[in-house]
Design a protein around this motif. Structure first.
Motif, PDB file in Angstrom:
ATOM      1  N   GLY A  31     -25.816 113.099   0.774  1.00 57.73           N
ATOM      2  CA  GLY A  31     -25.439 114.425   1.251  1.00 57.73           C
ATOM      3  C   GLY A  31     -24.034 114.549   1.779  1.00 57.73           C
ATOM      4  O   GLY A  31     -23.703 115.523   2.441  1.00 57.73           O
ATOM      5  N   VAL A  32     -23.178 113.550   1.509  1.00 60.04           N
ATOM      6  CA  VAL A  32     -21.782 113.643   1.940  1.00 60.04           C
ATOM      7  C   VAL A  32     -20.885 113.562   0.715  1.00 60.04           C
ATOM      8  O   VAL A  32     -21.120 112.779  -0.187  1.00 60.04           O
ATOM      9  N   LEU A  33     -19.860 114.392   0.703  1.00 60.50           N
ATOM     10  CA  LEU A  33     -18.935 114.437  -0.415  1.00 60.50           C
ATOM     11  C   LEU A  33     -19.748 114.548  -1.715  1.00 60.50           C
ATOM     12  O   LEU A  33     -20.788 115.169  -1.770  1.00 60.50           O
ATOM     13  N   ASP A  34     -19.261 113.987  -2.777  1.00 58.72           N
ATOM     14  CA  ASP A  34     -20.028 113.916  -4.021  1.00 58.72           C
ATOM     15  C   ASP A  34     -20.685 112.536  -4.045  1.00 58.72           C
ATOM     16  O   ASP A  34     -20.181 111.591  -4.656  1.00 58.72           O
ATOM     17  N   HIS A  35     -21.823 112.407  -3.330  1.00 59.73           N
ATOM     18  CA  HIS A  35     -22.385 111.079  -3.112  1.00 59.73           C
ATOM     19  C   HIS A  35     -22.850 110.421  -4.405  1.00 59.73           C
ATOM     20  O   HIS A  35     -22.875 109.203  -4.507  1.00 59.73           O
ATOM     21  N   VAL A  36     -23.208 111.203  -5.434  1.00 53.59           N
ATOM     22  CA  VAL A  36     -23.631 110.607  -6.708  1.00 53.59           C
ATOM     23  C   VAL A  36     -22.452 109.898  -7.369  1.00 53.59           C
ATOM     24  O   VAL A  36     -22.560 108.748  -7.809  1.00 53.59           O
ATOM     25  N   ALA A  37     -21.307 110.574  -7.444  1.00 51.30           N
ATOM     26  CA  ALA A  37     -20.109 109.953  -8.024  1.00 51.30           C
ATOM     27  C   ALA A  37     -19.643 108.786  -7.176  1.00 51.30           C
ATOM     28  O   ALA A  37     -19.230 107.743  -7.697  1.00 51.30           O
ATOM     29  N   LEU A  38     -19.710 108.943  -5.859  1.00 49.13           N
ATOM     30  CA  LEU A  38     -19.297 107.856  -4.962  1.00 49.13           C
ATOM     31  C   LEU A  38     -20.125 106.599  -5.213  1.00 49.13           C
ATOM     32  O   LEU A  38     -19.594 105.496  -5.303  1.00 49.13           O
ATOM     33  N   LYS A  39     -21.433 106.787  -5.318  1.00 48.76           N
ATOM     34  CA  LYS A  39     -22.304 105.631  -5.529  1.00 48.76           C
ATOM     35  C   LYS A  39     -22.050 104.980  -6.878  1.00 48.76           C
ATOM     36  O   LYS A  39     -22.076 103.752  -7.002  1.00 48.76           O
ATOM     37  N   MET A  40     -21.799 105.800  -7.900  1.00 49.92           N
ATOM     38  CA  MET A  40     -21.520 105.235  -9.219  1.00 49.92           C
ATOM     39  C   MET A  40     -20.243 104.409  -9.180  1.00 49.92           C
ATOM     40  O   MET A  40     -20.188 103.298  -9.700  1.00 49.92           O
ATOM     41  N   HIS A  41     -19.197 104.949  -8.563  1.00 47.49           N
ATOM     42  CA  HIS A  41     -17.930 104.222  -8.497  1.00 47.49           C
ATOM     43  C   HIS A  41     -18.056 102.970  -7.630  1.00 47.49           C
ATOM     44  O   HIS A  41     -17.474 101.927  -7.948  1.00 47.49           O
TER      45      HIS A  41
END
Length: 409
Positions: A199-209
């Motif tokens: 729920g912070v920033l674009d957490h899906v993209a963050l986790k992928m990166h």
């Protein structure tokens, strides 16, 4: 008028693209190419010879702008504008290594970090040459320090840009001249911290990166660092796999698990985190070739432990999903799946387990392996399983006894 009526001078044509050059540059071999085409040849395809002369052409060799030829092409385009020929614009000067070096240095200055990260990300997106310049300028060390600092201070400003930049240069990690990514042990904890974001920033993209960065770290780090991993590391990875992510992110995390599997302590922590159950669930959700190969590779390691085999057998689809992938995916998948079956039969082959293998078609599939175009060692492994448990399986109505007998003599 029709542009096809105009004959284009031969020396205006790039030898690679066979199109009119927009930014002609001359290599050390003396041949002129369009900059985009020769850079793609050198940086993207990793070639080291001149396409025309076949002479050595190092990737870091100078590409000299051919301003005279570019002006001739522009003038020719203007003269032939009536035939629908568009004038090529004057190209933007290529990025200098000195400018990139100064930008990377600015990344160490707290008041310039966010703006610098945005500039660096924009530079990396442009072309592969820029990515190489960034790595040579020390971007890996600078980004590692920045991400660790974010973790220590529990701040997220600039984290999205930093991890995106790591993702953009992922194919070049390991080529840095000093302070490789894996030297900073805190980076493991920092990237694990990012995997817990919701729920912070674009957490899906963050986790992928973050997953991609972890993949590179675990691939290059030393065994002593991998021996210090904590249960939280695997708990968070398993949680992300359970919640679902992009296909790329999932495969990156599977690589992370596979890279850390060789250590027995890590396998125990994976099993305690419920990795076996989640891997089977993931395989049921996403039956994609690369994902399947990674999952079966991990399960092979985990099934070397009694608790790992117990988790596999406690899942209603455990044996069935392993069986169904045999002869359906690839030689790599066949290898892992048959070895998992062999481990299970050898160390956990109770009557109930052996009957389950009959019910879900494992025995039939092993007989098919003996008839298929498989590696001889896999056929030997399948034959050994069938021979060992022949007395249990021979009276089953689920199996053709003559076939089973023929392949177990």
């Amino acid at each position: 008028m029709d542009s096809s009526m105009v004959e284009v001078p031969e020396f205006f044509i790039c030898p690679i693209s066979l199109q009119i050059m927009k930014d002609p540059v001359t290599t050390i071999s003396g041949i002129t190419y369009d900059r985009e085409s020769i850079e793609y040849w050198l940086f993207k395809n990793h070639n080291t010879i001149c396409p025309v002369t076949k002479q050595p052409l190092p990737r870091d060799s100078d590409l000299t702008p051919n301003h005279t030829l570019r002006r001739l092409i522009q003038a020719w385009c203007t003269v032939n504008a009536a035939y629908g020929i568009d004038r090529i614009p004057t190209p933007k000067p290529p990025l200098s290594k000195f400018y990139v070096l100064n930008l990377v240095r600015d990344l160490w200055l707290p008041n310039l970090q966010l703006k610098t990260l945005q500039k660096l990300e924009g530079i990396a997106v442009e072309n592969d040459r820029n990515k190489i310049y960034l790595v040579e300028a020390g971007i890996v060390k600078a980004l590692t320090s920045f991400i660790v600092s974010c973790h220590r201070k529990r701040k997220t400003d600039g984290l999205e840009e930093a991890l995106s930049l790591f993702y953009l240069i992922r194919g070049l990690l390991g080529q840095e001249k000093a302070a490789p990514l894996s030297e900073n042990e805190e980076i493991m904890d920092s990237l694990t911290w990012v995997l817990g974001f919701d729920g912070v920033l674009d957490h899906v993209a963050l986790k992928m990166h973050a997953a991609y960065a972890l993949k590179e770290v675990t691939k290059k780090t030393n065994s002593s660092t991998l021996a210090k991993l904590k249960p939280e590391f695997f708990n968070k990875i398993v949680r992300v796999l359970r919640e679902g992510s992009s296909q790329q992110g999932i495969n990156a995390l599977l690589h992370v698990i596979l890279n850390t599997c060789p250590r027995g302590r890590n396998r125990i922590m994976m099993i305690e985190a419920g990795a076996v159950f989640e891997l089977i669930e993931l395989e049921l959700r996403i039956p994609e070739k690369k994902t399947t190969e990674l999952i079966l590779g991990i399960l092979y390691h985990l099934c070397s432990c009694a608790d790992g085999r117990a988790q596999l057998l406690n899942h209603a689809a455990g044996i069935a999903v392993i069986t169904r992938r045999i002869l359906k995916v690839s030689n790599t998948a066949d290898d892992r799946a048959i070895l998992i079956i062999a481990l299970t039969c050898k160390y956990s082959g109770t009557n109930g387990v052996l009957q389950e293998m009959l019910r879900v078609g494992t025995v039939v599939k092993l007989c098919m392996v003996l008839q298929a175009d498989c590696a001889s060692y896999l056929k030997d492994k399948a034959k050994g399983i069938l021979r060992t448990h022949f007395d249990v399986w021979k009276d089953s109505p689920c199996i053709d006894l003559p076939t089973l007998t023929r392949y177990t003599r």
